[in-house]
Design an enzyme around this catalytic site. Structure first.
Site, PDB file in Angstrom:
ATOM      1  N   ARG A  15       0.828  -1.197   0.000  1.00 58.44           N
ATOM      2  CA  ARG A  15       0.000   0.000   0.000  1.00 58.44           C
ATOM      3  C   ARG A  15       0.872   1.260   0.000  1.00 58.44           C
ATOM      4  O   ARG A  15       2.067   1.206   0.258  1.00 58.44           O
ATOM      5  CB  ARG A  15      -0.920   0.006   1.237  1.00 58.44           C
ATOM      6  CG  ARG A  15      -2.010  -1.040   1.202  1.00 58.44           C
ATOM      7  CD  ARG A  15      -2.738  -1.147   2.539  1.00 58.44           C
ATOM      8  NE  ARG A  15      -1.943  -1.815   3.561  1.00 58.44           N
ATOM      9  CZ  ARG A  15      -2.347  -2.045   4.811  1.00 58.44           C
ATOM     10  NH1 ARG A  15      -3.545  -1.634   5.178  1.00 58.44           N
ATOM     11  NH2 ARG A  15      -1.560  -2.670   5.672  1.00 58.44           N
ATOM     12  N   LYS A  75       1.989   1.468   7.447  1.00 58.21           N
ATOM     13  CA  LYS A  75       2.311   0.594   8.580  1.00 58.21           C
ATOM     14  C   LYS A  75       3.388   1.224   9.450  1.00 58.21           C
ATOM     15  O   LYS A  75       4.095   2.144   9.054  1.00 58.21           O
ATOM     16  CB  LYS A  75       2.778  -0.783   8.077  1.00 58.21           C
ATOM     17  CG  LYS A  75       1.669  -1.595   7.430  1.00 58.21           C
ATOM     18  CD  LYS A  75       0.518  -1.899   8.385  1.00 58.21           C
ATOM     19  CE  LYS A  75       0.890  -2.900   9.449  1.00 58.21           C
ATOM     20  NZ  LYS A  75      -0.242  -3.185  10.371  1.00 58.21           N
ATOM     21  N   TYR A  94      -0.439   3.710  10.998  1.00 55.68           N
ATOM     22  CA  TYR A  94      -0.827   2.674  11.963  1.00 55.68           C
ATOM     23  C   TYR A  94       0.399   2.352  12.811  1.00 55.68           C
ATOM     24  O   TYR A  94       1.495   2.133  12.284  1.00 55.68           O
ATOM     25  CB  TYR A  94      -1.282   1.396  11.250  1.00 55.68           C
ATOM     26  CG  TYR A  94      -2.629   1.489  10.582  1.00 55.68           C
ATOM     27  CD1 TYR A  94      -3.787   1.697  11.324  1.00 55.68           C
ATOM     28  CD2 TYR A  94      -2.755   1.346   9.202  1.00 55.68           C
ATOM     29  CE1 TYR A  94      -5.028   1.776  10.715  1.00 55.68           C
ATOM     30  CE2 TYR A  94      -3.990   1.421   8.577  1.00 55.68           C
ATOM     31  CZ  TYR A  94      -5.127   1.634   9.340  1.00 55.68           C
ATOM     32  OH  TYR A  94      -6.356   1.717   8.738  1.00 55.68           O
ATOM     33  N   HIS A  96      -0.052   0.498  16.413  1.00 56.43           N
ATOM     34  CA  HIS A  96      -0.335  -0.673  17.257  1.00 56.43           C
ATOM     35  C   HIS A  96       0.744  -0.826  18.333  1.00 56.43           C
ATOM     36  O   HIS A  96       1.329  -1.896  18.520  1.00 56.43           O
ATOM     37  CB  HIS A  96      -0.444  -1.946  16.408  1.00 56.43           C
ATOM     38  CG  HIS A  96      -1.497  -1.866  15.337  1.00 56.43           C
ATOM     39  ND1 HIS A  96      -2.843  -1.921  15.620  1.00 56.43           N
ATOM     40  CD2 HIS A  96      -1.394  -1.713  13.994  1.00 56.43           C
ATOM     41  CE1 HIS A  96      -3.535  -1.812  14.485  1.00 56.43           C
ATOM     42  NE2 HIS A  96      -2.688  -1.681  13.491  1.00 56.43           N
ATOM     43  N   GLU A 118      -5.082   3.966  14.240  1.00 58.84           N
ATOM     44  CA  GLU A 118      -6.035   3.019  14.832  1.00 58.84           C
ATOM     45  C   GLU A 118      -6.706   3.536  16.098  1.00 58.84           C
ATOM     46  O   GLU A 118      -7.679   2.931  16.564  1.00 58.84           O
ATOM     47  CB  GLU A 118      -5.359   1.669  15.122  1.00 58.84           C
ATOM     48  CG  GLU A 118      -4.358   1.646  16.256  1.00 58.84           C
ATOM     49  CD  GLU A 118      -2.954   2.090  15.861  1.00 58.84           C
ATOM     50  OE1 GLU A 118      -2.048   1.964  16.701  1.00 58.84           O
ATOM     51  OE2 GLU A 118      -2.772   2.551  14.702  1.00 58.84           O
ATOM     52  N   ASP A 270      -2.327  -7.679  15.095  1.00 61.16           N
ATOM     53  CA  ASP A 270      -1.645  -6.383  15.248  1.00 61.16           C
ATOM     54  C   ASP A 270      -1.684  -5.881  16.682  1.00 61.16           C
ATOM     55  O   ASP A 270      -0.829  -5.091  17.093  1.00 61.16           O
ATOM     56  CB  ASP A 270      -2.296  -5.338  14.342  1.00 61.16           C
ATOM     57  CG  ASP A 270      -1.734  -5.365  12.926  1.00 61.16           C
ATOM     58  OD1 ASP A 270      -0.552  -5.698  12.780  1.00 61.16           O
ATOM     59  OD2 ASP A 270      -2.478  -5.056  11.987  1.00 61.16           O
ATOM     60  N   VAL A 298      -1.273 -13.179   9.647  1.00 57.63           N
ATOM     61  CA  VAL A 298      -0.573 -12.150   8.880  1.00 57.63           C
ATOM     62  C   VAL A 298      -0.914 -10.776   9.446  1.00 57.63           C
ATOM     63  O   VAL A 298      -2.082 -10.445   9.640  1.00 57.63           O
ATOM     64  CB  VAL A 298      -0.946 -12.239   7.387  1.00 57.63           C
ATOM     65  CG1 VAL A 298      -0.343 -11.077   6.602  1.00 57.63           C
ATOM     66  CG2 VAL A 298      -0.463 -13.569   6.801  1.00 57.63           C
TER      67      VAL A 298
END
Length: 364
Positions: A15, A75, A94, A96, A118, A270, A298
């Site tokens: 992405r 990410k 993101y 996490h 998130e 995650d 994943v």
């Protein structure tokens, strides 16, 4: 503002965080956008597309981090990127954090300001930047689970939807949030028998109202989980506590109660995973087997469908990117309470309560 868009380097992450359309809007407002060469290629966007929209193309990830005041990613930074992050640099992606002490320590050491997609949260409790990827991941959970039920991949050898004269497979979904509902919708569409568990009766009533009759709901507790795992063919973990570690709903000893070849897909990986036996995997090596149970964990499931995922993600992230660019993070967070909820770290200080709870040792 100078905004950097690096190429994602996490395993099989395809992405990109800003599309050419986003670059066009930012440069109209006199912001400078620096895109690493081929950052959008896997999502269907060429360097020329970005240049035509007004971006500058930089060859290396080091160049992007060096020039940018704000880094917009998809990410979390991985270890190779830690040393590139500059003090006071803003990162919007993101994160996490609650699932990774290493990442949390690295961002504290870098003294970066971190806003996590998130945990951006609206007044009604919804998570607008997590929702589209939860929709993708929920649908993919069923798609991937159906594939790994095939015998050559050590599954039970079951066609999830069955055929005339043969019963369909049984799917157990833990959690009736966005991921769980999308997973159940896909499984129901294939013709599988679906049971969805949650502790929120409002969500269970909603599922009952919108789903077909072969999707049934039950209140989630250990007794009901143990009952259903004995006959389930595919188990999808779709539990989320915003910003915090996921609860362990399936323990190691429960695997013994499952039939060999059962597939478990943990979309909560995650946030540490909702199965005790969860460990992060990649699209390159997506599964492992414990006690004859196939685990698919994943960490960036939507990365496998980057065209769909990039457009779905940037549809919701871009207004926040524009606000951050126009106002700076401090004023933007003052004016936008939803965005302020995503503020996890400020220049070496932990802000997010869930991260503080996950790693109290960092506060001593």
């Amino acid at each position: 503002m100078k905004i950097g868009v690096p190429t994602e380097i996490k395993n099989n992450e395809s992405r990109v965080s800003i599309t050419p359309a986003g670059v066009y809007e930012l440069t109209k407002q006199k912001h400078e956008v620096f895109v690493q060469s081929n950052a959008g290629y896997a999502s269907g966007f060429t360097n020329q597309d970005y240049q035509n929209a007004g971006a500058s193309i930089l060859e290396s990830i080091e160049d992007v981090y060096q020039v940018a005041e704000t880094i917009v990613k998809v990410k979390e930074p991985i270890e190779e990127e830690y040393s590139l992050i500059q003090e006071n640099q803003l990162l919007f992606t993101y994160f996490h954090f609650a699932s990774s002490l290493q990442l949390t320590e690295a961002m504290l050491k870098a003294k970066a300001t971190c806003i996590a997609y998130e945990t951006v949260q609206d007044e009604d409790g919804s998570l607008p930047l997590l929702t589209p990827m939860s929709e993708v991941a929920g649908r993919m959970a069923t798609q991937q689970g159906a594939k790994f039920l095939e015998k050559p991949i050590k599954g039970k050898g079951i066609l999830l939807g069955g055929v005339p004269g043969v019963s369909p497979g049984k799917v157990l979904v833990l959690g009736a949030g966005v991921v769980g509902v999308q997973a159940a919708k896909m499984a129901a569409g294939l013709g599988a028998h679906v049971t969805i568990l949650d502790i929120n009766m409002k969500r269970l009533r909603y599922v009952n109202d919108v789903m077909p009759s072969h999707v049934v709901t039950e209140f989630s507790n250990e007794y009901n989980i143990r009952k259903h795992i004995k006959t389930a063919d595919l188990i999808i973990g779709a539990v989320l506590i915003a910003g915090a570690k996921a609860p362990k709903l399936i323990t190691r000893d429960m695997l013994k109660e499952m039939t060999p070849g059962t597939v478990m897909v943990d979309v909560a990986v995650d946030q540490g995973g909702c199965f005790e036996t969860t460990k992060p995997t990649t699209h390159e090596n997506p599964i492992y087997i414990i006690d004859d149970v196939v685990h698919y964990c994943v960490t960036n499931m939507p990365g496998a469908v980057p065209y769909t995922s990039t457009l779905a993600l940037t549809n919701v992230t871009f207004p926040y990117v524009m606000q951050l660019a126009n106002l700076g993070w401090e004023k933007a967070c003052q004016e936008n309470k939803s965005l302020a909820k995503g503020l996890s770290m400020v220049q070496g200080d932990v802000i997010c309560p869930e991260v503080k709870k996950a790693f109290p040792e960092l506060l001593n």
